[in-house]
Design an enzyme around this catalytic site. Structure first.
Site, PDB file in Angstrom:
ATOM      1  N   ILE A  23     -17.877  12.149   4.005  1.00 28.93           N
ATOM      2  CA  ILE A  23     -19.265  12.369   3.600  1.00 28.93           C
ATOM      3  C   ILE A  23     -20.044  13.135   4.662  1.00 28.93           C
ATOM      4  CG2 ILE A  23     -19.273  10.370   2.078  1.00 28.93           C
ATOM      5  CD1 ILE A  23     -20.908   8.864   4.094  1.00 28.93           C
ATOM      6  N   SER A 145     -23.715   0.238   5.468  1.00 32.02           N
ATOM      7  CA  SER A 145     -22.814  -0.183   4.406  1.00 32.02           C
ATOM      8  C   SER A 145     -23.337  -1.475   3.794  1.00 32.02           C
ATOM      9  CB  SER A 145     -21.405  -0.424   4.953  1.00 32.02           C
ATOM     10  OG  SER A 145     -20.580  -1.053   3.986  1.00 32.02           O
ATOM     11  N   TYR A 173     -16.452  -4.775  11.662  1.00 32.55           N
ATOM     12  CA  TYR A 173     -17.105  -3.670  10.953  1.00 32.55           C
ATOM     13  C   TYR A 173     -18.402  -4.146  10.302  1.00 32.55           C
ATOM     14  CZ  TYR A 173     -17.830  -0.136   7.280  1.00 32.55           C
ATOM     15  OH  TYR A 173     -18.357   0.807   6.437  1.00 32.55           O
ATOM     16  N   LYS A 177     -22.234  -2.700  10.951  1.00 30.70           N
ATOM     17  CA  LYS A 177     -23.079  -2.162   9.888  1.00 30.70           C
ATOM     18  C   LYS A 177     -24.400  -2.918   9.795  1.00 30.70           C
ATOM     19  CE  LYS A 177     -21.273   0.919   9.834  1.00 30.70           C
ATOM     20  NZ  LYS A 177     -21.572   2.350   9.780  1.00 30.70           N
TER      21      LYS A 177
END
Length: 284
Positions: A23, A145, A173, A177
């Site tokens: 992205i 996220s 992770y 985020k």
């Protein structure tokens, strides 16, 4: 967003981290297509080459590469200094780079996901912040996220200085985020009245290289039903360029719409402590 025209960005300067793939690549490409002078920041010239080639074929704004390793704070400082030495404005900063499912420790001594996804971007943004404020109206977009909602909070700081503990790295992770969402909201509170607006977002579960280190078969389960990078870039581009978001700040987005983040992501005490600890960790 990538299937609708972005208004002209002629005369604007944008910087996208991790723009060599996924992205980030689509985001940089579309900003360049709209006429922005785009800097793509990634770990090496070799990694930047495909992004430069893809962007140049559009015939839009100039595209240049910067060397940036977010896990190495010395590299972060060098990259920021290299950009600042150009004496250009900075109207759009997209903190896009990230990793998931990778276990280890960064060169600067942080748990790998937290160090790259949060600490590296925290320092990079802070080093560029005066230039961004002088370039206002300007925007800072941080790709987070929906996984942030699975994190119960920010662990004790000493735990963030240790190697990844979970087998998949996904728990770490999630924490990184959450830190992204908290950081974006903290920035908004500190930048009130400056003309700089901030955004954090969930891009969708996107089929990109961010998942490359997640162990199989977990990786296979995660990647079922993933969307394309073109679809995933839409919310980043929406936050970075849309007239609808121009006067919004500190909010969290999903599918090009404001969405309420988790309760802990809205806790200003947690956000302020994360900011304080992050500043101390990078010696600001």
């Amino acid at each position: 967003m990538t299937d609708s025209k972005i208004h002209s960005l002629r005369g604007k300067v944008a910087l996208v981290t991790g723009a060599n793939t996924g992205i980030g690549l689509v985001t940089a490409r579309e900003l360049a297509r709209a006429g922005a002078h785009v800097f793509i920041a990634c770990r090496s010239a070799e990694r930047a080459a495909p992004a430069l080639e893809a962007a140049h074929t559009l015939g839009g704004g100039a595209v240049e590469a910067l060397s940036l390793d977010l896990g190495d704070l010395a590299s972060v400082r060098r990259c920021a200094a290299t950009f600042l030495e150009r004496h250009l404005p900075l109207h759009i900063l997209v903190n896009n780079a990230g990793l998931a499912g990778t276990r280890g420790l960064t060169a600067s001594g942080f748990e790998l996901a937290f160090g790259v996804n949060h600490i590296g971007h925290f320092l990079f943004t802070r080093l560029l912040l005066d230039r961004i404020k002088r370039s206002a109206p300007a925007r800072i977009v941080t790709v987070a996220s929906k996984a942030h909602a699975d994190a119960r909070g920010i662990p004790p700081w000493e735990a963030l200085r240790r190697r990844t503990r979970s087998i998949t790295g996904l728990k770490e992770y999630e924490v990184s985020k959450l830190a992204n969402v908290l950081f974006s909201a903290s920035l908004a509170r500190r930048l009130g009245g400056t003309g700089v607006t901030t955004y954090s977002l969930h891009p969708g579960v996107v089929a990109t290289d961010v998942w490359r280190a997640v162990p199989w078969p977990v990786r296979g389960l995660i990647k079922r039903g993933m969307i394309s990078p073109e679809e995933g870039a839409k919310t980043s581009l929406y936050c970075a360029t849309s007239a609808e978001t121009a006067h919004q700040t500190g909010l969290y987005y999903d599918a090009c719409a404001v969405k309420e983040p988790s309760a802990v992501a809205q806790d200003t005490a947690v956000a302020d402590e994360l900011w304080r600890q992050s500043e101390a960790a990078v010696a600001l």
